[in-house]
Enzyme design. Structure first.
Site: not given
Ligand code: GUN
Length: 284
Positions: A53, A97, A120
């Site tokens: 990422k 995460q 997200d």
């Protein structure tokens, strides 16, 4: 019939080029899009994901910060970091995460992220916005699947039947909502579905998002259907594979996504899109 491939690598490249151009234009105006990625603990898979990422951000000219913490970090300390990032004007997107260590409540941490920076799309406010068709961040994996459908001329799914296999909050449920918003007739199947094949054989579009090999086999697919494989599994030889029996299904489907090189790269691409759009909103 041999299906055509929906190439997630090629489509990602195209979308990331557009992201890079828009990011450069915004940077020239004094706002460089910024993503903060927070990793707690030493989960091997997570380490690879966050590295990818951050690298994708750098390649597209986005600012990125990787914050790594010990698995022993307290929930209160993590919440304090999220709050600091919420208040940091250089950061337009925050990604914590998952999974988090067991002593930390995932839900509490996700809900602490400002919905304006929830790139997200996991916050309840983002899920709610999707449900009622309001503006908000869309979860990256299903958003990437929609982009793949768009790339083969299936942006509007009026008159089409889409079957989603899986009902997770991260993929299955938001996927169903996005397909519905694109005017598809949507069926959501899961472990409690009595006859999965009877459902998928009616589908013009099948999205498999279970996390189990061979959930979808050739006998379960209508000839010419579009098959999107979100699964990420290992076969007996340790090779990456999806939820779909690719070799069998590709002889029946009209279009199919490979694993690897399908949905995976699109997930990161849509994270870049969300971060860029967050920065564009902040700058406007
Ligand atoms: N863990 C596995 N996939 C994801 C993702 O897309 N976002 C976050 N935050 N954690 C993950």
């Amino acid at each position: 019939m041999t299906a055509q491939l929906i190439d997630g690598v090629a489509l990602s490249k195209q979308v990331r080029t557009e992201v890079a151009q828009r990011a450069a234009a915004l940077t020239a105006k004094g706002v460089k899009p910024g993503l903060a990625v927070v990793l707690v603990g030493d989960n091997q898979a997570s380490q690879v994901y966050v590295r990818n990422k951050v690298k994708a951000c750098e390649d597209a000219g986005l600012h990125s910060v990787l914050e790594k913490y010990e698995a022993t970090m307290s929930e209160a300390d993590l919440l304090a970091r999220v709050e600091a990032l919420n208040n940091d004007p250089a950061i337009h997107g925050i990604l914590v995460q998952l999974p988090l260590p067991k002593h930390i409540d995932d839900h509490k941490v996700i809900e602490a992220i400002s919905p304006e920076k929830d790139v997200d799309g996991f916050h309840v406010a983002s899920a709610g916005a999707l449900m009622v068709g309001e503006k908000g961040f869309k979860a990256c994996t299903p958003y990437g699947c929609m982009k793949m459908l768009e790339s083969i001329g299936m942006k509007d799914l009026k008159g089409k039947h889409a079957v989603v296999i899986g009902r997770s909050n991260i993929v299955g449920k938001p996927m169903a909502m996005m397909l519905l918003q694109a005017n598809a007739t949507v069926t959501v199947c899961h472990s409690g579905t009595a006859d999965l094949g009877a459902m998928t054989r009616q589908a013009d579009v099948v999205v498999a998002a279970v996390g189990k090999r061979n959930v979808l086999t050739a006998d379960m697919v209508k000839p010419g259907a579009v098959v999107i494989d979100v699964g990420m599994n290992r076969n007996d030889e340790g090779k990456l594979c999806g939820d779909v029996d690719f070799d069998g299904v590709k002889e029946v489907a009209g279009w199919i996504t490979p694993v690897p090189g399908g949905v995976g790269p699109m997930t990161i691409t849509m994270l870049l899109v969300n971060t860029l759009e967050s920065a564009e909103r902040a700058a406007s």
